[in-house]
Design a protein around this motif. Structure first.
Motif, mmCIF file in Angstrom:
data_model
loop_
_atom_site.group_PDB
_atom_site.id
_atom_site.type_symbol
_atom_site.label_atom_id
_atom_site.label_comp_id
_atom_site.label_asym_id
_atom_site.label_seq_id
_atom_site.Cartn_x
_atom_site.Cartn_y
_atom_site.Cartn_z
ATOM 1 N N ILE A 7 -7.610 8.962 -12.194
ATOM 2 C CA ILE A 7 -6.832 10.028 -11.545
ATOM 3 C C ILE A 7 -5.917 10.680 -12.560
ATOM 4 O O ILE A 7 -5.771 11.906 -12.595
ATOM 5 N N ALA A 8 -5.327 9.844 -13.412
ATOM 6 C CA ALA A 8 -4.443 10.372 -14.450
ATOM 7 C C ALA A 8 -5.200 11.349 -15.336
ATOM 8 O O ALA A 8 -4.685 12.405 -15.717
ATOM 9 N N GLU A 9 -6.449 10.997 -15.660
ATOM 10 C CA GLU A 9 -7.249 11.867 -16.524
ATOM 11 C C GLU A 9 -7.596 13.180 -15.797
ATOM 12 O O GLU A 9 -7.504 14.258 -16.373
ATOM 13 N N ILE A 10 -7.984 13.037 -14.536
ATOM 14 C CA ILE A 10 -8.394 14.236 -13.785
ATOM 15 C C ILE A 10 -7.217 15.193 -13.594
ATOM 16 O O ILE A 10 -7.345 16.393 -13.775
ATOM 17 N N TYR A 27 0.838 -1.202 0.000
ATOM 18 C CA TYR A 27 0.000 0.000 0.000
ATOM 19 C C TYR A 27 0.872 1.251 0.000
ATOM 20 O O TYR A 27 0.645 2.188 -0.775
ATOM 21 N N PHE A 28 1.877 1.273 0.855
ATOM 22 C CA PHE A 28 2.712 2.468 0.940
ATOM 23 C C PHE A 28 3.626 2.622 -0.266
ATOM 24 O O PHE A 28 4.160 3.707 -0.507
ATOM 25 N N GLU A 29 3.790 1.555 -1.029
ATOM 26 C CA GLU A 29 4.552 1.682 -2.277
ATOM 27 C C GLU A 29 3.650 2.116 -3.434
ATOM 28 O O GLU A 29 4.105 2.327 -4.547
ATOM 29 N N GLY A 30 2.362 2.209 -3.180
ATOM 30 C CA GLY A 30 1.424 2.587 -4.240
ATOM 31 C C GLY A 30 1.128 1.441 -5.192
ATOM 32 O O GLY A 30 0.759 1.666 -6.336
ATOM 33 N N ASN A 31 1.293 0.222 -4.701
ATOM 34 C CA ASN A 31 1.124 -0.930 -5.587
ATOM 35 C C ASN A 31 -0.136 -1.744 -5.327
ATOM 36 O O ASN A 31 -0.308 -2.815 -5.909
ATOM 37 N N THR A 32 -0.980 -1.302 -4.453
ATOM 38 C CA THR A 32 -2.187 -2.084 -4.177
ATOM 39 C C THR A 32 -3.320 -1.689 -5.125
ATOM 40 O O THR A 32 -3.367 -0.565 -5.616
ATOM 41 N N THR A 85 1.867 6.216 -14.114
ATOM 42 C CA THR A 85 3.070 5.824 -13.359
ATOM 43 C C THR A 85 3.494 6.961 -12.418
ATOM 44 O O THR A 85 3.878 6.707 -11.269
ATOM 45 N N ALA A 86 3.402 8.180 -12.903
ATOM 46 C CA ALA A 86 3.761 9.337 -12.067
ATOM 47 C C ALA A 86 2.816 9.436 -10.879
ATOM 48 O O ALA A 86 3.221 9.812 -9.772
ATOM 49 N N ILE A 87 1.562 9.063 -11.099
ATOM 50 C CA ILE A 87 0.582 9.108 -10.015
ATOM 51 C C ILE A 87 0.941 8.095 -8.934
ATOM 52 O O ILE A 87 0.884 8.393 -7.736
ATOM 53 N N ARG A 88 1.335 6.914 -9.375
ATOM 54 C CA ARG A 88 1.719 5.867 -8.427
ATOM 55 C C ARG A 88 2.870 6.335 -7.543
ATOM 56 O O ARG A 88 2.839 6.159 -6.319
ATOM 57 N N VAL A 89 3.845 6.943 -8.170
ATOM 58 C CA VAL A 89 5.022 7.420 -7.430
ATOM 59 C C VAL A 89 4.605 8.506 -6.433
ATOM 60 O O VAL A 89 4.967 8.471 -5.258
ATOM 61 N N GLN A 131 -0.469 18.807 -4.522
ATOM 62 C CA GLN A 131 -0.550 17.639 -5.407
ATOM 63 C C GLN A 131 -0.742 16.345 -4.615
ATOM 64 O O GLN A 131 -1.544 15.500 -4.992
ATOM 65 N N GLN A 132 -0.032 16.229 -3.508
ATOM 66 C CA GLN A 132 -0.175 15.020 -2.689
ATOM 67 C C GLN A 132 -1.569 14.945 -2.060
ATOM 68 O O GLN A 132 -2.183 13.880 -1.999
ATOM 69 N N LYS A 133 -2.054 16.093 -1.611
ATOM 70 C CA LYS A 133 -3.422 16.160 -1.075
ATOM 71 C C LYS A 133 -4.412 15.608 -2.082
ATOM 72 O O LYS A 133 -5.279 14.801 -1.763
#
Lengths: 148, 169
Positions: free
Chosen positions: B134-137, A13-18, B143-147, B116-118
């Protein structure tokens, strides 16, 4: 769900992988389970998200109405414009009449003056002629004496 | 488009717009205003709305843009200073009176995150959007969103654990 699985899921979850499903599992787990101390903060975390999800807008959106005017105002406006126009035209006419004459009007006045002169001349000559006719009276007298 | 048709489209995500606005602007009044403004814009451009594949994502993007603009002009006009000086964080949580202190801490931590994090946490952990949405919004790559999401979640965790270690206030 056993603790080890939850902990590894939490790590993911904290890695953003879930996935959303896995996140829902975490949420459910932290909402219900009796938790060991080191996981206590996560209960608040997921509960916090849950509270945020409950917030709702309290202002109703009202579609703005396009105001449709009463048709009588349209007629009133048309009538008012008509009145103003006619007053305007009238004022224009009365104000401009005397000082400015069109070329045509001036020509007409000139023609009128000419005609008047001509007629006066004619009537003067005619009067002369009538004076001349006084002699005819003498002729009448003479004729009376003869035919009496 | 008729009023009712329009409302049927926007009402299902109106609260999501509000919550996003609230996360960015913090104040409930300003969030309500933002929603009204964005809905009004949507209503004025309603003829184009049927062309959008995803009206919800479009509305959320508009909300995001509107709120970030508001924030910018607020900061320019010193209003932010007034805001943070005179309003305690707890005053903003009136509608969460039933929430415990731990949950309050989560709210407070969320307010301290960069915009951005919020937004990413809001869209994923609160609204539960897929990464593609989320990417669209946010007009970012998934991938950037995941990071960014990972970074935001870790920031929240760090702050939360720190507060826990100091004891629940």
């Amino acid at each position: 769900m056993e603790l080890a699985k939850i902990e590894s899921l939490l790590e993911q979850y904290f890695e953003g992988n879930t996935t959303l499903e896995q996140e829902a599992q975490l949420q459910q787990y932290f909402a219900t389970a009796d938790l060991p101390d080191h996981l206590a903060p996560y209960k608040d975390l997921f509960a916090g998200f849950g509270y945020m999800r409950q917030q709702k807008s309290e202002t109703e959106f009202v579609v703005p109405q396009v105001k449709r005017r009463n048709p009588i105002w349209g007629y009133a406006a048309a009538a008012l414009i008509g009145v103003l126009l006619s007053v305007g035209v009238f004022m224009n006419n009365s104000a401009d009449d005397a000082p400015t004459l069109t070329a045509e009007q001036q020509e007409a006045i000139e023609a009128f003056e000419e005609a008047k002169k001509a007629l006066q001349m004619l009537s003067g000559n005619l009067n002369d002629g009538i004076e001349g006719m006084a002699y005819l009276n003498e002729f009448d007298k003479a004729a009376e004496q003869i035919f009496k | 488009m008729k009023q009712q048709e329009f409302l049927n489209i926007v009402l299902p995500f109106r609260d999501k717009m509000y919550r996003l606005a609230r996360r960015i602007l913090v104040s409930t009044d300003e969030a309500e205003d933002a929603v009204q403004e964005v809905l009004l814009k949507l209503w004025k451009g309603k003829e184009r709305m049927s062309n959008y594949k995803n009206p919800e994502a479009f509305a959320m993007t508009m909300t995001k843009n509107y709120c970030l603009d508001r924030l910018k002009s607020k900061q320019a006009g010193h209003l932010k200073i007034v805001h943070s000086n005179y309003q305690s964080p707890h005053a903003r949580l009136q509608d969460q009176v039933e929430a415990n202190d731990g949950v309050r801490m989560v709210f407070e931590i969320m307010e301290t995150l960069p915009e951005q994090q919020k937004m990413i946490i809001q869209l994923r952990d609160v609204e539960q959007y897929e990464f593609d949405e989320i990417a669209e919004i946010l007009d970012m790559k998934p991938t950037a969103i995941r990071v960014a999401l990972s970074r935001a979640r870790k920031a929240v965790r760090e702050a939360l654990i720190k507060k826990y270690n100091y004891g629940v206030s």
